[in-house]
Write a protein that holds these residues in place. Structure first.
Motif, PDB file in Angstrom:
ATOM      1  N   ARG A  41       0.672  -0.840   0.318  1.00  0.00           N
ATOM      2  CA  ARG A  41       0.316   0.012   0.388  1.00  0.00           C
ATOM      3  C   ARG A  41       0.666   0.750   0.338  1.00  0.00           C
ATOM      4  O   ARG A  41       1.944   1.911   1.197  1.00  0.00           O
ATOM      5  CB  ARG A  41      -0.800   0.127   1.345  1.00  0.00           C
ATOM      6  CG  ARG A  41      -1.694   1.764   1.396  1.00  0.00           C
ATOM      7  CD  ARG A  41      -2.979   0.991   2.759  1.00  0.00           C
ATOM      8  NE  ARG A  41      -4.241   0.875   2.270  1.00  0.00           N
ATOM      9  CZ  ARG A  41      -4.976   0.708   2.654  1.00  0.00           C
ATOM     10  NH1 ARG A  41      -4.889   0.646   4.626  1.00  0.00           N
ATOM     11  NH2 ARG A  41      -6.216   0.927   2.390  1.00  0.00           N
ATOM     12  N   TYR A  42       0.726   1.489  -0.823  1.00  0.00           N
ATOM     13  CA  TYR A  42       1.833   3.086  -1.824  1.00  0.00           C
ATOM     14  C   TYR A  42       1.349   4.570  -0.545  1.00  0.00           C
ATOM     15  O   TYR A  42      -0.315   4.534  -1.597  1.00  0.00           O
ATOM     16  CB  TYR A  42       2.405   3.348  -2.900  1.00  0.00           C
ATOM     17  CG  TYR A  42       3.017   2.745  -3.166  1.00  0.00           C
ATOM     18  CD1 TYR A  42       4.517   3.318  -2.855  1.00  0.00           C
ATOM     19  CD2 TYR A  42       3.225   1.267  -3.602  1.00  0.00           C
ATOM     20  CE1 TYR A  42       5.580   2.179  -3.149  1.00  0.00           C
ATOM     21  CE2 TYR A  42       4.492   0.522  -3.427  1.00  0.00           C
ATOM     22  CZ  TYR A  42       5.821   1.078  -3.676  1.00  0.00           C
ATOM     23  OH  TYR A  42       6.982   0.133  -3.906  1.00  0.00           O
ATOM     24  N   CYS A  43       1.559   5.253  -0.175  1.00  0.00           N
ATOM     25  CA  CYS A  43       0.782   6.303   0.640  1.00  0.00           C
ATOM     26  C   CYS A  43       1.457   7.629  -0.456  1.00  0.00           C
ATOM     27  O   CYS A  43       2.824   7.462  -0.950  1.00  0.00           O
ATOM     28  CB  CYS A  43       1.377   7.329   1.776  1.00  0.00           C
ATOM     29  SG  CYS A  43       0.508   5.373   2.867  1.00  0.00           S
ATOM     30  N   ARG A  44       0.957   8.320  -0.891  1.00  0.00           N
ATOM     31  CA  ARG A  44       0.793  10.126  -1.436  1.00  0.00           C
ATOM     32  C   ARG A  44       0.345  11.018  -0.809  1.00  0.00           C
ATOM     33  O   ARG A  44      -0.729  10.940  -0.261  1.00  0.00           O
ATOM     34  CB  ARG A  44       0.969   9.684  -3.690  1.00  0.00           C
ATOM     35  CG  ARG A  44      -0.699   9.726  -3.309  1.00  0.00           C
ATOM     36  CD  ARG A  44      -1.063  10.043  -4.395  1.00  0.00           C
ATOM     37  NE  ARG A  44      -2.021  10.069  -4.875  1.00  0.00           N
ATOM     38  CZ  ARG A  44      -3.179  11.025  -4.710  1.00  0.00           C
ATOM     39  NH1 ARG A  44      -2.983  11.808  -3.699  1.00  0.00           N
ATOM     40  NH2 ARG A  44      -4.859  10.948  -5.019  1.00  0.00           N
ATOM     41  N   LEU A  45       0.803  11.859  -0.871  1.00  0.00           N
ATOM     42  CA  LEU A  45       0.323  13.194  -0.078  1.00  0.00           C
ATOM     43  C   LEU A  45      -0.465  13.553  -1.372  1.00  0.00           C
ATOM     44  O   LEU A  45      -1.097  13.696  -2.108  1.00  0.00           O
ATOM     45  CB  LEU A  45       1.161  14.643  -0.419  1.00  0.00           C
ATOM     46  CG  LEU A  45       2.543  15.104   0.646  1.00  0.00           C
ATOM     47  CD1 LEU A  45       2.782  16.077   0.250  1.00  0.00           C
ATOM     48  CD2 LEU A  45       1.255  15.073   1.772  1.00  0.00           C
ATOM     49  N   THR A  46      -1.142  14.131  -0.432  1.00  0.00           N
ATOM     50  CA  THR A  46      -3.299  14.659  -1.520  1.00  0.00           C
ATOM     51  C   THR A  46      -3.055  16.437  -1.476  1.00  0.00           C
ATOM     52  O   THR A  46      -2.098  17.012  -0.390  1.00  0.00           O
ATOM     53  CB  THR A  46      -4.295  14.626  -0.862  1.00  0.00           C
ATOM     54  OG1 THR A  46      -4.655  15.238   1.038  1.00  0.00           O
ATOM     55  CG2 THR A  46      -4.866  13.086   0.172  1.00  0.00           C
ATOM     56  N   GLU A  47      -3.623  17.216  -1.690  1.00  0.00           N
ATOM     57  CA  GLU A  47      -3.400  18.778  -1.802  1.00  0.00           C
ATOM     58  C   GLU A  47      -3.591  19.498  -0.942  1.00  0.00           C
ATOM     59  O   GLU A  47      -2.729  20.104  -0.320  1.00  0.00           O
ATOM     60  CB  GLU A  47      -4.427  19.495  -2.712  1.00  0.00           C
ATOM     61  CG  GLU A  47      -4.759  20.292  -2.987  1.00  0.00           C
ATOM     62  CD  GLU A  47      -5.355  21.476  -3.582  1.00  0.00           C
ATOM     63  OE1 GLU A  47      -6.209  21.995  -3.385  1.00  0.00           O
ATOM     64  OE2 GLU A  47      -5.266  20.669  -5.021  1.00  0.00           O
ATOM     65  N   ALA A  48      -4.723  18.934   0.866  1.00  0.00           N
ATOM     66  CA  ALA A  48      -4.866  19.634   1.848  1.00  0.00           C
ATOM     67  C   ALA A  48      -3.493  18.943   2.228  1.00  0.00           C
ATOM     68  O   ALA A  48      -3.021  19.439   3.571  1.00  0.00           O
ATOM     69  CB  ALA A  48      -5.439  18.696   2.492  1.00  0.00           C
ATOM     70  N   GLY A  49      -2.764  17.741   2.459  1.00  0.00           N
ATOM     71  CA  GLY A  49      -1.534  17.275   2.929  1.00  0.00           C
ATOM     72  C   GLY A  49      -0.275  18.150   2.220  1.00  0.00           C
ATOM     73  O   GLY A  49       0.122  18.566   3.201  1.00  0.00           O
ATOM     74  N   GLU A  50      -0.074  18.464   1.134  1.00  0.00           N
ATOM     75  CA  GLU A  50       1.182  19.154   0.747  1.00  0.00           C
ATOM     76  C   GLU A  50       0.449  20.481   1.520  1.00  0.00           C
ATOM     77  O   GLU A  50       1.427  21.953   2.112  1.00  0.00           O
ATOM     78  CB  GLU A  50       0.296  20.112  -0.571  1.00  0.00           C
ATOM     79  CG  GLU A  50       1.378  18.515  -1.727  1.00  0.00           C
ATOM     80  CD  GLU A  50       0.897  18.279  -2.657  1.00  0.00           C
ATOM     81  OE1 GLU A  50       0.526  19.784  -3.200  1.00  0.00           O
ATOM     82  OE2 GLU A  50       1.162  17.885  -3.960  1.00  0.00           O
TER      83      GLU A  50
END
Length: 106
Positions: A68-77
Motif C-alpha cells: 500500500r503506497y501513500c502519497r500526499l494529497t492537496e490538503a496534505g501539501e
C-alpha cells in the motif's frame, strides 16, 4: 513532542514521492531522534488517510505481496506548507530559551 512532529516528517517524506509503510519506517529510523516502528507508523498513516492528508493505492511488489503506497494529497501539501512556515518560528523560540537566559531579568 516527537509524536507531534512525526506526522509532518512523514508528510515531508511523501512530498518526494509515494512510499509504503516499511519504507517510511526505514527512512525515519535513519535519523536517531525519529527511530520508530511499524506499530507507530501504521496507525499514523491510517489517521492521515482519514484526515485526507494522504491517499493510498495498492501496487504489486516485484518481491512479495502487494504494497500500500501513500502519497500526499492537496490538503496534505497545504498542511505541510503551513507547518513548515510555523516550524522555523517555533524552533527559534525554543532555541532562545534553551541557549540563553530567555526571559530572565537581572
Amino acid at each position: 513532542m516527537r509524536r507531534g512532529v512525526l506526522e509532518f516528517c512523514v508528510l515531508a517524506l511523501l512530498r518526494d514521492g509515494p512510499r509504503y509503510g516499511v519504507e517510511l519506517v526505514r527512512e525515519l529510523s535513519s535519523v536517531d531522534a525519529l527511530v520508530t516502528s511499524e506499530g507507530t507508523i501504521y496507525p499514523l498513516l491510517s489517521r492521515l488517510r482519514r484526515e485526507q492528508l494522504i491517499a493510498t493505492v495498492w501496487q504489486e511488489s516485484p518481491s512479495g505481496p502487494p504494497r500500500r503506497y501513500c502519497r500526499l494529497t492537496e490538503a496534505g501539501e497545504k498542511a505541510l506548507a503551513e507547518f513548515t512556515a510555523e516550524w522555523g518560528r517555533f524552533r527559534d523560540g525554543v532555541e532562545y530559551f534553551l541557549t540563553s537566559n530567555g526571559g530572565e531579568q537581572a
